[in-house]
Enzyme design. Structure first.
Site, PDB file in Angstrom:
ATOM      1  N   SER A  12       0.894  -1.082  -0.089  1.00 49.42           N
ATOM      2  CA  SER A  12      -0.050  -0.018   0.058  1.00 49.42           C
ATOM      3  C   SER A  12       0.859   1.301   0.085  1.00 49.42           C
ATOM      4  O   SER A  12       0.506   2.306   0.644  1.00 49.42           O
ATOM      5  CB  SER A  12      -1.027  -0.109   1.187  1.00 49.42           C
ATOM      6  OG  SER A  12      -0.075  -0.179   2.142  1.00 49.42           O
ATOM      7  N   ALA A  15       2.543   3.188  -5.503  1.00 50.62           N
ATOM      8  CA  ALA A  15       2.168   2.397  -6.666  1.00 50.62           C
ATOM      9  C   ALA A  15       0.958   1.558  -6.511  1.00 50.62           C
ATOM     10  O   ALA A  15       0.179   1.365  -7.289  1.00 50.62           O
ATOM     11  CB  ALA A  15       3.495   1.658  -6.945  1.00 50.62           C
ATOM     12  N   LYS A  39       1.152  -5.288   5.229  1.00 49.96           N
ATOM     13  CA  LYS A  39       1.609  -6.064   6.581  1.00 49.96           C
ATOM     14  C   LYS A  39       1.490  -4.906   7.502  1.00 49.96           C
ATOM     15  O   LYS A  39       1.245  -5.032   8.704  1.00 49.96           O
ATOM     16  CB  LYS A  39       2.785  -6.851   6.619  1.00 49.96           C
ATOM     17  CG  LYS A  39       4.047  -6.008   6.243  1.00 49.96           C
ATOM     18  CD  LYS A  39       5.182  -6.720   6.349  1.00 49.96           C
ATOM     19  CE  LYS A  39       6.381  -6.208   5.649  1.00 49.96           C
ATOM     20  NZ  LYS A  39       7.588  -7.064   5.677  1.00 49.96           N
ATOM     21  N   GLY A  52      12.355  13.628  -1.181  1.00 47.90           N
ATOM     22  CA  GLY A  52      12.720  14.541  -2.608  1.00 47.90           C
ATOM     23  C   GLY A  52      11.427  14.862  -3.212  1.00 47.90           C
ATOM     24  O   GLY A  52      11.084  15.913  -3.125  1.00 47.90           O
ATOM     25  N   GLU A 118      17.868  17.948  -8.139  1.00 49.24           N
ATOM     26  CA  GLU A 118      18.449  16.670  -7.375  1.00 49.24           C
ATOM     27  C   GLU A 118      19.460  16.078  -8.434  1.00 49.24           C
ATOM     28  O   GLU A 118      19.625  16.907  -9.865  1.00 49.24           O
ATOM     29  CB  GLU A 118      17.426  15.683  -7.296  1.00 49.24           C
ATOM     30  CG  GLU A 118      16.613  16.000  -5.854  1.00 49.24           C
ATOM     31  CD  GLU A 118      15.919  14.990  -5.375  1.00 49.24           C
ATOM     32  OE1 GLU A 118      15.962  13.916  -5.867  1.00 49.24           O
ATOM     33  OE2 GLU A 118      15.009  15.417  -4.822  1.00 49.24           O
ATOM     34  N   HIS A 238      22.544   5.837  -1.673  1.00 49.38           N
ATOM     35  CA  HIS A 238      22.286   7.047  -1.421  1.00 49.38           C
ATOM     36  C   HIS A 238      23.571   7.785  -0.884  1.00 49.38           C
ATOM     37  O   HIS A 238      23.834   7.257   0.352  1.00 49.38           O
ATOM     38  CB  HIS A 238      21.034   7.591  -0.631  1.00 49.38           C
ATOM     39  CG  HIS A 238      20.441   8.971  -0.814  1.00 49.38           C
ATOM     40  ND1 HIS A 238      21.188  10.137  -0.372  1.00 49.38           N
ATOM     41  CD2 HIS A 238      19.288   9.513  -1.419  1.00 49.38           C
ATOM     42  CE1 HIS A 238      20.579  11.304  -0.867  1.00 49.38           C
ATOM     43  NE2 HIS A 238      19.620  10.986  -1.302  1.00 49.38           N
ATOM     44  N   ARG A 285      24.030   9.591  -8.620  1.00 54.40           N
ATOM     45  CA  ARG A 285      24.250   9.186  -7.246  1.00 54.40           C
ATOM     46  C   ARG A 285      25.282   8.067  -7.243  1.00 54.40           C
ATOM     47  O   ARG A 285      26.099   8.243  -6.130  1.00 54.40           O
ATOM     48  CB  ARG A 285      23.049   8.462  -6.802  1.00 54.40           C
ATOM     49  CG  ARG A 285      22.032   9.437  -6.471  1.00 54.40           C
ATOM     50  CD  ARG A 285      20.947   8.998  -5.526  1.00 54.40           C
ATOM     51  NE  ARG A 285      20.030   9.996  -5.439  1.00 54.40           N
ATOM     52  CZ  ARG A 285      18.851   9.955  -5.221  1.00 54.40           C
ATOM     53  NH1 ARG A 285      18.348   8.800  -4.983  1.00 54.40           N
ATOM     54  NH2 ARG A 285      17.831  11.055  -4.950  1.00 54.40           N
ATOM     55  N   HIS A 346      19.596   2.411  -0.797  1.00 55.02           N
ATOM     56  CA  HIS A 346      18.565   3.287  -1.252  1.00 55.02           C
ATOM     57  C   HIS A 346      17.382   2.656  -1.780  1.00 55.02           C
ATOM     58  O   HIS A 346      16.334   2.968  -1.443  1.00 55.02           O
ATOM     59  CB  HIS A 346      18.918   4.678  -1.357  1.00 55.02           C
ATOM     60  CG  HIS A 346      17.938   5.797  -1.506  1.00 55.02           C
ATOM     61  ND1 HIS A 346      17.344   6.242  -0.533  1.00 55.02           N
ATOM     62  CD2 HIS A 346      17.624   6.370  -2.356  1.00 55.02           C
ATOM     63  CE1 HIS A 346      16.555   7.117  -0.771  1.00 55.02           C
ATOM     64  NE2 HIS A 346      16.760   7.398  -2.077  1.00 55.02           N
ATOM     65  N   GLU A 370       8.707  -0.037  -6.713  1.00 50.77           N
ATOM     66  CA  GLU A 370      10.222  -0.519  -6.372  1.00 50.77           C
ATOM     67  C   GLU A 370      10.377  -2.113  -6.665  1.00 50.77           C
ATOM     68  O   GLU A 370      11.415  -2.486  -7.139  1.00 50.77           O
ATOM     69  CB  GLU A 370      10.689  -0.234  -5.320  1.00 50.77           C
ATOM     70  CG  GLU A 370      12.117  -0.126  -5.270  1.00 50.77           C
ATOM     71  CD  GLU A 370      13.039   0.251  -3.929  1.00 50.77           C
ATOM     72  OE1 GLU A 370      12.164   1.253  -3.217  1.00 50.77           O
ATOM     73  OE2 GLU A 370      14.189  -0.291  -3.622  1.00 50.77           O
ATOM     74  N   ARG A 381      19.166   4.761 -10.902  1.00 50.03           N
ATOM     75  CA  ARG A 381      17.610   5.548 -11.112  1.00 50.03           C
ATOM     76  C   ARG A 381      18.248   7.179 -11.035  1.00 50.03           C
ATOM     77  O   ARG A 381      18.706   7.769 -10.080  1.00 50.03           O
ATOM     78  CB  ARG A 381      16.839   5.253 -10.166  1.00 50.03           C
ATOM     79  CG  ARG A 381      15.717   5.804  -9.919  1.00 50.03           C
ATOM     80  CD  ARG A 381      14.955   5.436  -8.656  1.00 50.03           C
ATOM     81  NE  ARG A 381      15.375   6.026  -7.341  1.00 50.03           N
ATOM     82  CZ  ARG A 381      15.139   6.739  -6.606  1.00 50.03           C
ATOM     83  NH1 ARG A 381      14.101   7.462  -6.907  1.00 50.03           N
ATOM     84  NH2 ARG A 381      15.973   7.028  -5.615  1.00 50.03           N
ATOM     85  N   LEU A 387       8.899   7.911  -7.654  1.00 52.15           N
ATOM     86  CA  LEU A 387       7.539   8.392  -7.485  1.00 52.15           C
ATOM     87  C   LEU A 387       6.734   8.447  -8.763  1.00 52.15           C
ATOM     88  O   LEU A 387       5.578   8.095  -8.867  1.00 52.15           O
ATOM     89  CB  LEU A 387       7.301   9.681  -6.442  1.00 52.15           C
ATOM     90  CG  LEU A 387       7.699   9.441  -5.064  1.00 52.15           C
ATOM     91  CD1 LEU A 387       7.758  10.611  -4.222  1.00 52.15           C
ATOM     92  CD2 LEU A 387       7.104   8.232  -4.317  1.00 52.15           C
TER      93      LEU A 387
HETATM   94  C1  SIN Z   1      15.980  12.184  -1.878  1.00 51.26           C
HETATM   95  O1  SIN Z   1      15.149  13.091  -1.164  1.00 51.26           O
HETATM   96  O2  SIN Z   1      17.375  12.582  -1.652  1.00 51.26           O
HETATM   97  C2  SIN Z   1      15.601  11.194  -2.476  1.00 51.26           C
HETATM   98  C3  SIN Z   1      14.888  11.238  -3.367  1.00 51.26           C
HETATM   99  C4  SIN Z   1      14.709   9.901  -4.250  1.00 51.26           C
HETATM  100  O3  SIN Z   1      15.582   8.878  -4.052  1.00 51.26           O
HETATM  101  O4  SIN Z   1      14.249  10.000  -5.633  1.00 51.26           O
END
Ligand code: SIN
Length: 529
Positions: A12, A15, A39, A52, A118, A238, A285, A346, A370, A381, A387
């Site tokens: 939940s 997605a 769960k 983010g 970002e 991350h 990243r 991450h 994911e 990614r 998201l």
């Molecule tokens: C972040 O806020 O750095 C994470 C965002 C993400 O992983 O897409």
């Protein structure tokens, strides 16, 4: 009226809820039952923790082509271009839809959406609500789902295994076996379509930004059912998790903090990313995480520092209130001193292989979010694309399911047993710890052949220990999760052993030693892509 079709959604987060909500809208007036199982409910999901935002093209100077190119570049040759195009083209429409449902995003002084920067993005396109964007999406979607009488929400059911059967058209998924985490009751739920949206698997590592439930359940169920996976070698670390020695859970310092001007520092105070990549602190990243890893190894420190003082107190407080609160809660003032940070697991870029509609290699089974490997992310990614993926692909998956009106009668759901849940035994706790250390040391940011072979051996031993514990009668949640996690860990390790070159988030020093050229220059000298 009897139900003509039944669809079960497991998970939940964004997605799973986006899919359930859309399917309900598309099948209004039809006899379709939609069950949304998890769960621990949406607040425990990975989505809820996302700081983010949602990557979306909202400025006239930006374009979906630029967003596509950034995604492909960061994905390092391993994305599915058709999936990338489908997803990035729908960024603005997805934001519009969320706004219409009551989502609140940060605005600039002129009342327009305020997009953050970002890593890996050539433009500011991360739509956000402070540093709690995932929670805002979860809030809006959960309200819709709870209001919808056609969606049956159950929040204490842990998915154990897919039900499958051989039919005239081959093997298909016929539902899911669950355990009620309160009572231990085991139930077989039958469905025409089963949707896995179980989130991430970061808990297989020692340090992760993921919540406690990110134990890879969906991928593990797929492995047990023989469903093909893809891109499992690509685990995104991350770069900037808060360094808090002795703490089991790792708090994220959003990349948007670097997008707002914070910079990583070497132990001597100089800029860590200088000369390593043209995008410096906002490089993809894998490049930033590997640079930090190299500095930590070469200088013997266990963290580096992120100087956010240059952002200014008013802006920091406005854009990162949760981060500020957390820092204050541990006696750290990010406006006066640099924030100690280190990389942490991450995001799993791969997962259960799907097409652009979320269909897997097993008839009747869809995977989203994911746990799915849709081909959007490739080998790494692009920040905040997940998201967006969790909003867009479920729409297509729901349309595909809604368009299929066929449904044979189903057996009723049946309770088939009950487990007396117990606390984990010491052997299970030790085996979980061993798996995490082994993955962190050998299948982490930097890998080498000998380490991967060691990991393969050790993970086999962890799996055996878990099996022995199970056969001896241990019935703890921790053991069930370990049995899932170690399967996912093995799949990552196996695929890492098969990767012939350094690509995206996969980096094996033996490839460098053998002179195998990386697909893009991965560290140093500014010459890339
Ligand atoms: C972040 O806020 O750095 C994470 C965002 C993400 O992983 O897409």
């Amino acid at each position: 009226m009897s139900v003509q079709r039944k669809v079960i959604v497991v998970g939940s987060g964004v997605a799973g809820m986006a899919f359930a909500h859309r399917l309900s809208a598309l099948t209004r007036g039809q006899q379709v039952e939609i069950q949304l199982l998890s769960k621990a409910g949406p607040q425990a999901s990975n989505s809820n923790a996302a700081q983010g935002g949602v990557a979306a093209v909202i400025h006239p100077a930006d374009s979906w082509e630029k967003h596509r190119d950034d995604t492909l570049r960061v994905g390092d040759g391993r994305c599915d271009p058709a999936v990338v195009e489908r997803v990035v083209k729908e960024g603005a429409a997805s934001i519009e839809e969320l706004l219409a449902k009551g989502a609140r995003f940060d605005l600039d002084g002129d009342g327009r959406l305020n997009a953050a920067r970002e890593g890996g993005h050539s433009a500011a396109r991360v739509v956000h609500r402070g540093d709690r964007t995932g929670a805002e999406l979860v809030r809006v979607l959960y309200e819709q789902v709870k209001r919808d009488p056609r969606i049956k929400v159950e929040e204490t059911l842990m998915a154990l295994d897919l039900l499958t059967e051989e039919g005239p058209q081959g093997r298909r998924c016929t539902g899911i076996r669950t355990m009620d985490v309160r009572t231990g009751a085991i139930t077989e739920h039958h469905a025409h379509v089963t949707v896995l949206a179980t989130g991430g698997s970061g808990r297989i590592y020692r340090h992760t930004t993921n919540p406690a439930g990110a134990t890879g359940a969906g991928v593990a169920m797929a492995i047990r059912a023989g469903v093909p996976l893809r891109d499992m070698a690509f685990v995104q670390f991350h770069p900037t998790a808060l360094y808090e020695p002795g703490k089991a859970d790792t708090f994220l310092i959003s990349e948007a903090v670097r997008g707002a001007g914070a910079v990583l520092l070497m132990p001597d105070g100089s800029r860590l990313m200088d000369g390593r990549h043209p995008m410096a602190d906002l490089a993809p990243r894998n490049i930033v995480a590997r640079a930090i890893h190299a500095v930590m190894r070469e200088t013997g420190v266990d963290h580096v520092r992120l100087d956010a003082t240059r952002i200014g107190e008013a802006r920091f407080a406005r854009e990162f209130p949760m981060i500020l609160d957390h820092c204050w809660s541990i006696g750290l003032d990010p406006m006066k001193e640099p924030i100690p940070v280190m990389p942490a697991a991450h995001y799993l870029c791969g997962g259960i292989a799907t097409d652009a509609d979320g269909r897997t290699g097993l008839d009747g089974l869809i995977a989203l979010g994911e746990c799915a490997g849709s081909g959007l992310h490739g080998a790494d990614r692009l920040a905040s694309n997940s998201l967006l993926e969790a909003l867009v692909i479920p729409r297509y998956a729901a349309a595909a399911v809604a368009g299929d009106r066929h449904g044979d009668p189903l057996p009723s759901d049946a309770v088939t047993g009950r487990i007396m849940l117990m606390d984990a035994e010491a052997a299970t706790t030790a085996a979980t710890s061993r798996m995490r250390d082994c993955m962190t040391a050998n299948v982490g940011i930097v890998r080498e052949n000998e380490g991967l072979r060691t990991a393969a051996r050790e993970l086999e031993e962890v799996r055996n220990t878990a099996d022995v514990q199970w056969q001896a009668g241990e019935r703890s949640l921790a053991l069930m999760e370990l049995r899932d996690m170690v399967l996912v860990a093995r799949a990552i390790c196996q695929q890492a052993m098969q990767e012939p070159a350094n690509t995206g988030a996969h980096f094996n020093v033996d490839n460098e030693r053998r002179g195998v050229k990386p697909r893009v220059a991965t560290l140093v000298d500014g010459a890339t892509a």
